[in-house]
Design a protein around this motif. Structure first.
Motif, PDB file in Angstrom:
ATOM      1  N   ASP A  63       0.987  -1.144   0.298  1.00 52.66           N
ATOM      2  CA  ASP A  63       0.109  -0.162  -0.006  1.00 52.66           C
ATOM      3  C   ASP A  63       0.968   1.186  -0.023  1.00 52.66           C
ATOM      4  OD1 ASP A  63       0.914  -0.321   2.647  1.00 52.66           O
ATOM      5  OD2 ASP A  63      -0.917   0.296   3.698  1.00 52.66           O
ATOM      6  N   LYS A  64       2.104   1.105   1.037  1.00 51.56           N
ATOM      7  CA  LYS A  64       2.883   2.486   0.825  1.00 51.56           C
ATOM      8  C   LYS A  64       3.390   2.647  -0.363  1.00 51.56           C
ATOM      9  CE  LYS A  64       3.477   2.107   5.953  1.00 51.56           C
ATOM     10  NZ  LYS A  64       4.569   1.857   6.992  1.00 51.56           N
ATOM     11  N   THR A  65       3.838   1.508  -1.064  1.00 50.78           N
ATOM     12  CA  THR A  65       4.582   1.290  -2.423  1.00 50.78           C
ATOM     13  C   THR A  65       3.635   2.035  -3.570  1.00 50.78           C
ATOM     14  OG1 THR A  65       5.712  -0.498  -2.039  1.00 50.78           O
ATOM     15  CG2 THR A  65       5.647   0.157  -4.252  1.00 50.78           C
ATOM     16  N   VAL A  66       2.313   1.898  -3.544  1.00 49.49           N
ATOM     17  CA  VAL A  66       1.610   2.265  -4.395  1.00 49.49           C
ATOM     18  C   VAL A  66       1.118   3.737  -4.241  1.00 49.49           C
ATOM     19  CG1 VAL A  66      -0.688   2.119  -5.829  1.00 49.49           C
ATOM     20  CG2 VAL A  66       0.298   0.081  -5.042  1.00 49.49           C
ATOM     21  N   ALA A  67       1.071   3.982  -2.871  1.00 46.69           N
ATOM     22  CA  ALA A  67       0.785   5.448  -2.532  1.00 46.69           C
ATOM     23  C   ALA A  67       1.911   6.365  -2.800  1.00 46.69           C
ATOM     24  CB  ALA A  67       0.227   5.548  -0.979  1.00 46.69           C
ATOM     25  N   THR A  68       3.169   5.985  -2.527  1.00 47.06           N
ATOM     26  CA  THR A  68       4.132   6.558  -2.866  1.00 47.06           C
ATOM     27  C   THR A  68       4.504   6.853  -4.250  1.00 47.06           C
ATOM     28  OG1 THR A  68       5.232   5.660  -0.691  1.00 47.06           O
ATOM     29  CG2 THR A  68       6.582   6.875  -2.401  1.00 47.06           C
ATOM     30  N   ILE A  69       4.135   6.117  -5.073  1.00 47.96           N
ATOM     31  CA  ILE A  69       4.344   6.186  -6.503  1.00 47.96           C
ATOM     32  C   ILE A  69       3.430   7.119  -6.970  1.00 47.96           C
ATOM     33  CG2 ILE A  69       4.180   5.108  -8.709  1.00 47.96           C
ATOM     34  CD1 ILE A  69       5.267   2.578  -7.404  1.00 47.96           C
ATOM     35  N   VAL A  70       1.911   7.167  -6.532  1.00 43.61           N
ATOM     36  CA  VAL A  70       0.957   8.057  -7.249  1.00 43.61           C
ATOM     37  C   VAL A  70       1.452   9.281  -6.630  1.00 43.61           C
ATOM     38  CG1 VAL A  70      -1.331   8.734  -6.804  1.00 43.61           C
ATOM     39  CG2 VAL A  70      -0.807   6.331  -7.182  1.00 43.61           C
ATOM     40  N   LEU A  71       1.661   9.368  -5.424  1.00 39.22           N
ATOM     41  CA  LEU A  71       1.926  10.893  -4.965  1.00 39.22           C
ATOM     42  C   LEU A  71       3.228  11.647  -5.222  1.00 39.22           C
ATOM     43  CD1 LEU A  71       0.839  11.039  -1.269  1.00 39.22           C
ATOM     44  CD2 LEU A  71      -0.350  11.703  -3.086  1.00 39.22           C
ATOM     45  N   ALA A  72       4.145  10.602  -5.704  1.00 42.37           N
ATOM     46  CA  ALA A  72       5.606  11.251  -6.013  1.00 42.37           C
ATOM     47  C   ALA A  72       5.291  11.747  -7.574  1.00 42.37           C
ATOM     48  CB  ALA A  72       6.697  10.099  -6.162  1.00 42.37           C
ATOM     49  N   ARG A  73       4.415  11.185  -8.394  1.00 43.87           N
ATOM     50  CA  ARG A  73       3.963  11.920  -9.580  1.00 43.87           C
ATOM     51  C   ARG A  73       2.737  12.914  -9.623  1.00 43.87           C
ATOM     52  NH1 ARG A  73       6.491   7.369  -9.573  1.00 43.87           N
ATOM     53  NH2 ARG A  73       7.570   6.582 -11.332  1.00 43.87           N
ATOM     54  N   ALA A  74       2.377  12.925  -8.407  1.00 43.09           N
ATOM     55  CA  ALA A  74       1.133  14.035  -8.519  1.00 43.09           C
ATOM     56  C   ALA A  74       1.622  15.628  -8.262  1.00 43.09           C
ATOM     57  CB  ALA A  74       0.020  13.857  -7.456  1.00 43.09           C
ATOM     58  N   GLY A  75       0.979  16.402  -8.545  1.00 42.50           N
ATOM     59  CA  GLY A  75       1.354  18.031  -8.728  1.00 42.50           C
ATOM     60  C   GLY A  75       0.770  18.611  -7.393  1.00 42.50           C
ATOM     61  N   ARG A  76      -0.546  18.752  -7.472  1.00 41.22           N
ATOM     62  CA  ARG A  76      -1.153  19.574  -6.286  1.00 41.22           C
ATOM     63  C   ARG A  76      -2.144  18.559  -5.711  1.00 41.22           C
ATOM     64  NH1 ARG A  76      -1.174  22.666 -10.819  1.00 41.22           N
ATOM     65  NH2 ARG A  76      -3.560  22.210 -11.062  1.00 41.22           N
ATOM     66  N   PRO A  77      -2.693  19.143  -4.207  1.00 35.83           N
ATOM     67  CA  PRO A  77      -3.744  18.260  -3.916  1.00 35.83           C
ATOM     68  C   PRO A  77      -4.906  18.137  -4.643  1.00 35.83           C
ATOM     69  CG  PRO A  77      -2.429  19.718  -2.351  1.00 35.83           C
ATOM     70  CD  PRO A  77      -1.940  19.946  -3.650  1.00 35.83           C
ATOM     71  N   SER A  78      -5.461  19.037  -5.256  1.00 31.17           N
ATOM     72  CA  SER A  78      -6.378  18.907  -6.325  1.00 31.17           C
ATOM     73  C   SER A  78      -6.355  17.875  -7.106  1.00 31.17           C
ATOM     74  CB  SER A  78      -6.942  20.373  -6.901  1.00 31.17           C
ATOM     75  OG  SER A  78      -5.644  20.704  -7.625  1.00 31.17           O
ATOM     76  N   GLN A  79      -5.290  17.818  -7.861  1.00 33.21           N
ATOM     77  CA  GLN A  79      -4.929  16.736  -8.880  1.00 33.21           C
ATOM     78  C   GLN A  79      -4.879  15.092  -8.247  1.00 33.21           C
ATOM     79  OE1 GLN A  79      -1.271  17.512 -10.481  1.00 33.21           O
ATOM     80  NE2 GLN A  79      -1.889  19.082 -12.044  1.00 33.21           N
ATOM     81  N   VAL A  80      -4.560  15.286  -6.724  1.00 36.95           N
ATOM     82  CA  VAL A  80      -4.610  13.932  -6.123  1.00 36.95           C
ATOM     83  C   VAL A  80      -5.906  13.532  -5.915  1.00 36.95           C
ATOM     84  CG1 VAL A  80      -3.812  12.659  -4.094  1.00 36.95           C
ATOM     85  CG2 VAL A  80      -2.344  14.135  -5.137  1.00 36.95           C
ATOM     86  N   LEU A  81      -6.753  14.618  -5.334  1.00 34.06           N
ATOM     87  CA  LEU A  81      -8.018  14.251  -5.070  1.00 34.06           C
ATOM     88  C   LEU A  81      -8.992  13.974  -6.304  1.00 34.06           C
ATOM     89  CD1 LEU A  81     -10.556  14.566  -2.897  1.00 34.06           C
ATOM     90  CD2 LEU A  81     -10.894  16.957  -3.725  1.00 34.06           C
ATOM     91  N   LEU A  82      -8.760  14.649  -7.221  1.00 37.15           N
ATOM     92  CA  LEU A  82      -9.465  14.252  -8.651  1.00 37.15           C
ATOM     93  C   LEU A  82      -9.095  12.698  -9.126  1.00 37.15           C
ATOM     94  CD1 LEU A  82     -11.507  15.093 -10.626  1.00 37.15           C
ATOM     95  CD2 LEU A  82      -9.713  16.144 -11.958  1.00 37.15           C
ATOM     96  N   LEU A  83      -7.840  12.544  -9.057  1.00 37.32           N
ATOM     97  CA  LEU A  83      -7.579  11.099  -9.305  1.00 37.32           C
ATOM     98  C   LEU A  83      -8.053   9.935  -8.735  1.00 37.32           C
ATOM     99  CD1 LEU A  83      -5.377   9.357 -10.975  1.00 37.32           C
ATOM    100  CD2 LEU A  83      -3.860   9.802  -9.126  1.00 37.32           C
ATOM    101  N   LEU A  84      -8.022  10.300  -7.081  1.00 40.63           N
ATOM    102  CA  LEU A  84      -8.773   9.275  -6.423  1.00 40.63           C
ATOM    103  C   LEU A  84      -9.918   9.335  -6.665  1.00 40.63           C
ATOM    104  CD1 LEU A  84      -7.092  10.062  -2.948  1.00 40.63           C
ATOM    105  CD2 LEU A  84      -6.649   7.764  -4.045  1.00 40.63           C
ATOM    106  N   MET A  85     -10.767  10.153  -6.651  1.00 41.90           N
ATOM    107  CA  MET A  85     -12.335  10.061  -7.115  1.00 41.90           C
ATOM    108  C   MET A  85     -12.694   9.429  -8.251  1.00 41.90           C
ATOM    109  SD  MET A  85     -13.518  14.125  -5.505  1.00 41.90           S
ATOM    110  CE  MET A  85     -15.078  13.491  -6.035  1.00 41.90           C
TER     111      MET A  85
END
Length: 769
Positions: A418-440
């Motif tokens: 879970d930490k591996t996947v989450a770290t990869i996702v966040l390492a490539r995300a720019g802003r919190p708004s992008q992370v939120l939209l990607l998760l949704m």
């Protein structure tokens, strides 16, 4: 803080077995030397007070590996195959020609202590030298890449330099951590020798520290020069040779990386400590008065007042229903008592007067005591049969599905996937708004194919280590992400006929009438879902303003996968595939039976242990079970059948749109307080019958099914809400409160209702429904 704890908390997770064993040396040798010194002095040895357990630096477990570093990956792999050589010089300290029992024992213990101390120094030095060599090679490789990038075309050069920038930051982090590694170990040797000299009244510290100067880790000048070279090269590539600004950027990025890792390590340790304390009884007489800490008297009295008020007013309200004469007295009284039960339980859940799972466990008891269960012919069910029905309803297929989902999440967490996947996702995300939209969007997509019960479990487990790594002042950002997953999973429940049970019930209620094809369902649901997700994203952004917070810079995770990881990944893929495959579900009978696959594999092979099973979130599981039991009570009492029949009669001469509005509003209210599935079971046949009389059965039935998914006002309105409100931090405090779900859930339910009853209604009419 004791140095043993300081060493433990500041050690790099992957390197822990290569630090000096300060706690072990202190516990094993200095405590013995202290006892022997006291005896030699001729004093009376006092009974020692119970010592505080010294934290031990152990080899990191899979769950502890947060960051994988470029150079240390190679070094650690080499060390697995090449055991560290150990040599010792024992003659320097003590001698073996002394006679006498206790004095000889003292000398032998001291000799063994210095032998182990020398061995620890060699272990530290071997690791340090290997790391220093690899870091030097990596620095040269970065210089070569930077030089080659300068010769590329402008567009390609920009991309290469952007990727190299992160690699420089990670490399700088690794150099800083190796310097910290050297400093911590040197300090550790000084402190333990100082303790030795104090206990034995000897002066060994200066001699040993002089001999320690032969090791490179005690004077890391080469590494300091390497760090300076990296700063200069970074300045040349990105700051026009301005070393000061380059150093400031590298150090700022370094702080972000260290905060991310240290927060996670500290909080993981706090979580483990909380779990240990939870199963350890307190000493007698020190527990204190804690028996009322979970009860909120004002909220409980309000809920009880509402319950009594509905009990008193229910006969008058029911007497106004136009179809009340069609039911016998027992059915009417059971429906009235059931309405009081629903109001009481809903207020307890909304106000959290008692813990949510306690209210859930009270549902079977209250439903039996209030006599809300009826037999098929409308008579009161005997207490023995009612109790059996209430208890058996809490062991449904949905509960097995949830346990299977949490077993998958536990395996992902235990082995750091879970930490591996989450770290990869966040390492490539720019802003919190992008992370939120990607998760949704991910929540919507997964909910369409593996159900909106399994989806929030998996996504919450992936985001939990990230959320726990946020600074304390980032709580609104954590709430925003968790609510985004919950609300998007609710929206995704309307995506396909297999996304949620109410969709399948709706199609089944059209048996013998014109059916809705899979493509037709997608053509209506997908446009609506996209609009709802975008509006929900805008609502969360406006409510929490997550743009105020910055995501930490994370290094890419390069953890080596082993057979356990591959077994977990394969099991996850197979389970998801079976959930998506309708023939497979039909073959085994239900999603819950498929969910037994990860449970059997993980616990049967030992990947997960008995302790892992005990640590599953049983409070969440029984909260859902209580909601299912409440739905069973509502279904048996005929409450919805009575109210739904009255609405049908009242709307006899109304337009199709008005009928759709009233029934969908009724579903919004009912599904927010009880199970979506139970609401669909009772209301869908009624809507199909009314729709058939109007010539639009598919419109009303599909509108009702989608309305069930739009109901998300309470923590128990849907499983995604329940799962998110029960996510806790490392000290057992929930990130979300029921009031958070209530505020955003009511607004989002209203938004979804408007979209369904306007855009969705027109779309269904255009499709010929």
């Amino acid at each position: 803080m004791k140095f043993s704890k300081q060493l433990l908390y500041n050690a790099v997770a992957e390197w822990r077995q290569y630090y000096m064993d300060y706690g072990g040396l202190k516990k094993k040798y200095l405590s013995r030397l202290k006892k022997l010194s006291a005896r030699e002095a001729g004093g009376v040895e006092m009974p020692p007070r119970e010592p505080e357990e010294e934290p031990q630096l152990q080899a990191t477990s899979p769950a502890a590996q947060m960051l994988s570093r470029t150079a240390s990956v190679k070094v650690l792999l080499d060390l697995e195959e090449d055991a560290l050589n150990s040599y010792s010089s024992m003659a320097k300290y003590g001698s073996t020609d002394l006679d006498g029992g206790e004095e000889k024992e003292f000398v032998e213990v001291e000799k063994e202590f210095f032998f182990q101390l020398e061995k620890n120094a060699q272990k530290v030095e071997s690791f340090y030298q290997r790391m220093e060599l690899e870091l030097g090679k990596f620095s040269k490789a970065l210089v070569r890449h930077a030089s080659s990038a300068s010769k590329k075309p402008a567009a390609e050069r920009t991309n290469l330099l952007a990727s190299l920038r992160r690699r420089y930051v990670e490399h700088y982090l690794e150099i800083a951590e190796l310097l910290n590694f050297a400093e911590l170990n040197k300090t550790g040797f000084e402190k333990i020798l100082k303790k030795h000299d104090k206990i034995t009244m000897l002066n060994r510290k200066d001699d040993f520290m002089r001999s320690l100067s032969q090791y490179k880790f005690s004077h890391p000048g080469t590494l300091e020069s390497l760090r300076q070279n990296v700063e200069e090269e970074f300045a040349r590539c990105y700051w026009n040779d301005d070393v000061d600004n380059a150093r400031n950027e590298l150090q700022e990025s370094l702080r972000d990386l260290v905060i991310w890792e240290r927060n996670t390590i500290w909080r993981d340790m706090l979580l483990s400590e909380r779990r240990v304390r939870a199963v350890t009884s307190k000493k007698a007489g020190k527990a204190g008065k804690v028996w009322l800490t979970s009860l909120r008297p004002a909220a409980f009295l309000l809920s009880l007042t509402m319950f009594l008020g509905v009990m008193i007013l229910a006969p008058s309200l029911f007497s106004m229903l136009p179809n009340i004469g069609h039911y016998n007295h027992a059915s009417i009284r059971a429906a009235q008592r059931c309405l009081s039960l629903v109001v009481f339980v809903s207020f307890l859940w909304a106000t959290e007067a008692v813990p949510l799972y306690v209210t859930a466990l009270a549902v079977p008891t209250l439903s039996v005591l209030l006599h809300v269960f009826l037999t098929e012919n409308g008579k009161l069910m005997p207490a023995q049969e009612a109790a059996k029905l209430a208890i058996s309803s809490m062991s449904s297929s949905v509960i097995l599905l949830i346990i299977g989902g949490y077993s998958l999440a536990a395996a992902l967490s235990k082995f750091a996937l879970d930490k591996t996947v989450a770290t990869i996702v966040l390492a490539r995300a720019g802003r919190p708004s992008q992370v939120l939209l990607l998760l949704m969007l991910l929540a919507v997509f997964l909910s369409m194919w593996i159900s909106n019960v399994a989806t929030p479990v998996l996504l919450n487990s992936l985001m939990l280590p990230v959320i726990r790594g946020f600074p304390p002042n980032s709580l609104p950002l954590a709430k925003c992400l968790l609510l985004g997953i919950a609300l998007a999973s609710n929206i995704g429940g309307m995506g396909t006929p297999i996304a949620s049970p109410q969709n399948a019930i709706a199609l089944n209620s059209l048996e013998g009438m014109q059916q809705i094809s899979f493509v037709q369902w997608l053509a209506i649901s997908i446009p609506m879902m996209l609009i709802m997700v975008l509006l929900c994203h805008a609502l969360l952004m406006a409510w929490f303003r997550p743009g105020r917070y910055s995501l930490p810079i994370l290094p890419s995770h390069m953890e080596k996968l082993n057979s356990s990881h591959y077994m977990i990944i394969v099991t996850l893929m197979v389970t998801i595939s079976l959930w998506c495959c309708k023939p497979a579900v039909s073959f085994v009978g239900s999603d819950g039976i498929i969910s037994c696959l990860p449970i059997l594999i993980f616990f049967g092979t030992g990947l997960l242990s008995k302790e892992d099973f005990n640590n599953l979130p049983w409070n969440v599981i029984y909260l859902v079970a209580g909601g299912v039991a409440l739905g069973t009570a509502v279904q048996s009492s005929q409450l919805l059948r009575i109210v739904g029949g009255a609405i049908t009669i009242a709307l006899n001469d109304s337009s199709l749109w008005m009928i759709c509005i009233v029934f969908c509003t009724f579903i919004f209210v009912v599904s927010s307080a009880t199970s979506h599935t139970v609401s669909a079971i009772i209301i869908m046949p009624l809507m199909a019958e009314v729709g058939a009389g109007l010539g639009h059965p598919r419109l009303l039935v599909m509108g009702g099914a989608l309305a069930c998914s739009c109901a998300m006002a309470l923590p128990v309105s849907s499983f995604p809400n329940t799962a998110s409100v029960c996510v806790e931090n490392e000290i057992g405090k929930a990130y979300l409160h029921p009031v958070d779900i209530l505020r955003l859930g009511v607004i989002m339910t209203l938004i979804a209702a408007v979209i369904l009853l306007t855009f969705g209604y027109v779309l269904m009419l255009l499709m010929g429904f």
